[in-house]
Design a protein around this motif. Structure first.
Motif, PDB file in Angstrom:
ATOM      1  N   MET A 175       0.808  -1.214   0.000  1.00 53.12           N
ATOM      2  CA  MET A 175       0.000   0.000   0.000  1.00 53.12           C
ATOM      3  C   MET A 175       0.845   1.269   0.000  1.00 53.12           C
ATOM      4  N   TYR A 176       1.848   1.298   0.861  1.00 49.93           N
ATOM      5  CA  TYR A 176       2.526   2.547   1.168  1.00 49.93           C
ATOM      6  C   TYR A 176       3.867   2.738   0.478  1.00 49.93           C
ATOM      7  N   ARG A 177       4.469   1.652  -0.030  1.00 52.65           N
ATOM      8  CA  ARG A 177       5.852   1.800  -0.504  1.00 52.65           C
ATOM      9  C   ARG A 177       6.090   1.216  -1.893  1.00 52.65           C
ATOM     10  N   THR A 178       5.063   1.097  -2.718  1.00 54.74           N
ATOM     11  CA  THR A 178       5.271   0.635  -4.097  1.00 54.74           C
ATOM     12  C   THR A 178       4.576   1.551  -5.084  1.00 54.74           C
ATOM     13  N   CYS A 179       5.058   1.504  -6.317  1.00 53.31           N
ATOM     14  CA  CYS A 179       4.446   2.218  -7.444  1.00 53.31           C
ATOM     15  C   CYS A 179       4.398   1.290  -8.650  1.00 53.31           C
ATOM     16  N   THR A 180       3.410   1.520  -9.506  1.00 55.40           N
ATOM     17  CA  THR A 180       3.223   0.664 -10.677  1.00 55.40           C
ATOM     18  C   THR A 180       2.876   1.493 -11.904  1.00 55.40           C
ATOM     19  N   ILE A 181       3.007   0.862 -13.043  1.00 57.23           N
ATOM     20  CA  ILE A 181       2.392   1.317 -14.302  1.00 57.23           C
ATOM     21  C   ILE A 181       1.446   0.204 -14.725  1.00 57.23           C
ATOM     22  N   GLN A 182       0.216   0.544 -15.046  1.00 58.48           N
ATOM     23  CA  GLN A 182      -0.775  -0.441 -15.470  1.00 58.48           C
ATOM     24  C   GLN A 182      -1.443   0.021 -16.763  1.00 58.48           C
ATOM     25  N   VAL A 183      -2.025  -0.944 -17.462  1.00 57.50           N
ATOM     26  CA  VAL A 183      -2.824  -0.602 -18.629  1.00 57.50           C
ATOM     27  C   VAL A 183      -4.115  -1.402 -18.585  1.00 57.50           C
ATOM     28  N   ASN A 184      -5.206  -0.756 -18.968  1.00 55.57           N
ATOM     29  CA  ASN A 184      -6.533  -1.359 -18.992  1.00 55.57           C
ATOM     30  C   ASN A 184      -6.961  -1.534 -20.449  1.00 55.57           C
ATOM     31  N   LEU A 185      -7.343  -2.768 -20.792  1.00 51.83           N
ATOM     32  CA  LEU A 185      -7.634  -3.104 -22.187  1.00 51.83           C
ATOM     33  C   LEU A 185      -8.974  -3.820 -22.311  1.00 51.83           C
ATOM     34  N   ASP A 186      -9.581  -3.698 -23.472  1.00 50.83           N
ATOM     35  CA  ASP A 186     -10.938  -4.186 -23.712  1.00 50.83           C
ATOM     36  C   ASP A 186     -10.961  -5.594 -24.288  1.00 50.83           C
ATOM     37  N   PHE A 187     -12.171  -6.165 -24.296  1.00 54.89           N
ATOM     38  CA  PHE A 187     -12.427  -7.458 -24.938  1.00 54.89           C
ATOM     39  C   PHE A 187     -13.748  -7.357 -25.684  1.00 54.89           C
ATOM     40  N   SER A 188     -13.905  -8.217 -26.700  1.00 52.32           N
ATOM     41  CA  SER A 188     -15.084  -8.132 -27.566  1.00 52.32           C
ATOM     42  C   SER A 188     -16.153  -9.155 -27.222  1.00 52.32           C
ATOM     43  N   SER A 189     -15.778 -10.211 -26.505  1.00 54.78           N
ATOM     44  CA  SER A 189     -16.703 -11.297 -26.213  1.00 54.78           C
ATOM     45  C   SER A 189     -16.145 -12.098 -25.038  1.00 54.78           C
ATOM     46  N   GLU A 190     -16.914 -13.056 -24.557  1.00 53.40           N
ATOM     47  CA  GLU A 190     -16.407 -13.911 -23.497  1.00 53.40           C
ATOM     48  C   GLU A 190     -15.212 -14.726 -23.984  1.00 53.40           C
ATOM     49  N   ALA A 191     -15.268 -15.201 -25.210  1.00 52.46           N
ATOM     50  CA  ALA A 191     -14.154 -15.977 -25.755  1.00 52.46           C
ATOM     51  C   ALA A 191     -12.903 -15.109 -25.891  1.00 52.46           C
ATOM     52  N   ASP A 192     -13.074 -13.876 -26.321  1.00 49.71           N
ATOM     53  CA  ASP A 192     -11.946 -12.957 -26.445  1.00 49.71           C
ATOM     54  C   ASP A 192     -11.368 -12.641 -25.069  1.00 49.71           C
ATOM     55  N   MET A 193     -12.239 -12.403 -24.096  1.00 47.65           N
ATOM     56  CA  MET A 193     -11.778 -12.183 -22.727  1.00 47.65           C
ATOM     57  C   MET A 193     -10.993 -13.381 -22.225  1.00 47.65           C
ATOM     58  N   ARG A 194     -11.512 -14.576 -22.492  1.00 46.09           N
ATOM     59  CA  ARG A 194     -10.868 -15.808 -22.027  1.00 46.09           C
ATOM     60  C   ARG A 194      -9.442 -15.919 -22.570  1.00 46.09           C
ATOM     61  N   GLN A 195      -9.276 -15.706 -23.862  1.00 44.41           N
ATOM     62  CA  GLN A 195      -7.945 -15.832 -24.456  1.00 44.41           C
ATOM     63  C   GLN A 195      -7.008 -14.759 -23.924  1.00 44.41           C
ATOM     64  N   LYS A 196      -7.497 -13.532 -23.824  1.00 49.04           N
ATOM     65  CA  LYS A 196      -6.651 -12.443 -23.324  1.00 49.04           C
ATOM     66  C   LYS A 196      -6.287 -12.648 -21.857  1.00 49.04           C
ATOM     67  N   MET A 197      -7.235 -13.124 -21.064  1.00 46.88           N
ATOM     68  CA  MET A 197      -6.949 -13.396 -19.661  1.00 46.88           C
ATOM     69  C   MET A 197      -5.901 -14.497 -19.536  1.00 46.88           C
ATOM     70  N   ARG A 198      -6.055 -15.560 -20.311  1.00 47.06           N
ATOM     71  CA  ARG A 198      -5.121 -16.686 -20.232  1.00 47.06           C
ATOM     72  C   ARG A 198      -3.702 -16.250 -20.608  1.00 47.06           C
ATOM     73  N   VAL A 199      -3.576 -15.564 -21.730  1.00 46.22           N
ATOM     74  CA  VAL A 199      -2.253 -15.153 -22.205  1.00 46.22           C
ATOM     75  C   VAL A 199      -1.623 -14.142 -21.252  1.00 46.22           C
TER      76      VAL A 199
END
Length: 457
Positions: A175-199
């Motif tokens: 909480m207090y002593r780390t920093c990150t860079i993140q990216v938020n990305l979209d999916f088109s379907s449940e199957a697309d979400m599944r593949q992107k989540m797995r990879v």
């Protein structure tokens, strides 16, 4: 996260929770890129952390940015704790130890992302300079002890601070002593979400290695390349880490919901006040655990979306996917991290290639890599291969994906130019953390203080 959600829509079934996640599906032509980055605020003269209160402070930075940007202030118990862009697209927030965060707007390409981050940093410098404040871009606080680190007056953080020592040994450091860079990305379907989540779940620790930049703690080397990555190994393992069920061939939105239902909650918000709910899971909450204790005991959609924001797996599923593995870093890496993931996940050929590359990686392989990367970085191994060799293959796939997208800037360059910092890591066979350690043992004469000058924004 700048603002917790208030949505009074009642919920009464698990299916409604699943439908909420599925509502994030959008056509590929509408995919966007949302980049978040955090940095440590410090005083230029003595490298001390910046407190929340005072003329030169985190609150003063927020008020100055509010005046400059005309964004809406976010108030918690009378204190400004963030800003929201008028259209709701972007936000500025503060992490528990005063880490200053931009949650970028959903943008169409990485050229826009880089312009956004540069504009944010330039504006922030303009506000901070008269206060003698600068910002450090690495993954872990290199000097200050936990007790020296200020605490921000944000209600959800008070609940988390009390709860973290009950469920892990390193939650307060997270909480207090780390920093990150993140990216938020979209999916088109449940199957697309599944593949992107797995990879992305399989490759998240590779991102940790490539972006490792937290080798110091309290003024000396900590024996790690990504202290931040190690911290996540024992923060709160019920809500974080690798999710084995995400590797199932039929993984779907409902699997994530069923897992989330059995993770203890942090809070609910009623009448603008935060109520500690760490003693119950969301499933128990839905079964009436607060009935008779408060008037508005029924769960609503705001409660669910807030609960989703308190889950910390290596890849977090909301109505989009959050890539959570990377340390914070210098400004060029703010663009490199989203470039790495956009190249892999936003071109189908690249996504298929990354999927094929990691197809024989078991859950045990991925967890073993996650355990060894914080100390070994690119010298770790996965499924019999050196991670450095895997990294070369994956960055090459990402570059091909970015080139295929053909999003050009005014000079005719595609988005693959933002992978240059990773090319340098691969060419040197050394992470930024190893560069920092070499400087510490060499030109810096066993001092971490020069990092504040040489790696500031």
């Amino acid at each position: 996260m700048a603002r917790d959600t208030t949505d009074q829509t009642p919920i009464s079934s698990v299916q409604e929770l699943t439908d909420y996640l599925a509502g994030g599906c959008r056509p590929a032509e509408s995919f966007r890129i949302g980049t978040e980055h955090e940095k440590f605020a410090f005083f230029r003269d003595d490298h001390s952390p910046v407190p929340y209160f005072g003329e030169a402070s985190i609150s003063a930075l927020l008020k100055g940015m509010q005046e400059k940007l005309a964004w809406e202030p976010i108030i918690d118990e009378g204190n400004i704790i963030g800003l929201a862009e008028a259209n709701g697209m972007g936000a500025i927030s503060i992490e528990p130890g005063g880490q200053f965060e931009l949650s970028g707007a959903p943008l169409e390409n990485l050229h826009e992302t880089c312009k956004e981050s540069n504009h944010h940093l330039a504006t922030l410098r303009e506000i901070a300079e008269p206060m003698g404040i600068r910002f450090l871009g690495i993954g872990g606080s290199p000097l200050w002890t936990y007790d020296e680190t200020p605490q921000m007056p944000k209600s959800r953080y008070a609940i988390m601070t009390r709860y973290m020592p009950k469920v892990g040994t390193q939650g307060l450091d997270m909480m207090y002593r780390t920093c990150t860079i993140q990216v938020n990305l979209d999916f088109s379907s449940e199957a697309d979400m599944r593949q992107k989540m797995r990879v992305s779940m399989k490759l998240q620790s590779l991102a940790t290695a490539l972006f490792a930049s937290s080798p110091f703690t309290e003024g000396k080397p900590n024996g790690l390349l990504s202290w931040r990555g190690d911290i996540w190994r024992d923060t709160d393992n019920r809500r974080s880490g690798v999710l084995p069920f995400a590797f199932k061939p039929d993984f779907g939105f409902n699997d994530y919901v069923e897992w989330a239902l059995d993770v203890p909650m942090y809070f609910i918000v009623r009448d603008g006040k935060y109520r500690d709910c760490t003693h119950m899971t969301f499933r128990e909450f839905m079964s009436g655990a607060l009935k008779g204790e408060i008037a508005e005991w029924q769960p609503n959609l705001g409660d669910w979306t807030n609960h989703l924001s308190t889950l910390f797996p290596d890849v977090r599923l909301k109505r989009f996917l959050e890539m959570r593995g990377a340390d914070g870093g210098p400004w060029r890496r703010i663009c490199a991290l989203p470039a790495f993931w956009v190249g892999l996940l936003y071109d189908q050929s690249a996504l298929d290639a990354a999927d094929a590359l990691t197809a024989d990686w078991s859950v045990e392989d991925v967890i073993a890599m996650r355990d060894t990367v914080p100390a070994q970085g690119l010298k770790a191994r996965i499924a019999g291969r050196d991670l450095l060799d895997v990294a070369r293959d994956v960055v090459s796939i990402s570059r091909q994906g970015l080139q295929a997208r053909k999003r050009l800037n005014s000079e005719g360059q595609d988005e693959s130019v933002f992978l240059n910092p990773l090319d340098e890591v691969l060419a040197k066979k050394a992470t930024l953390a190893e560069d920092l350690l070499s400087l510490y043992h060499g030109r810096w004469n066993n001092s971490v203080l020069p990092v504040f000058e040489e790696y500031q924004y």
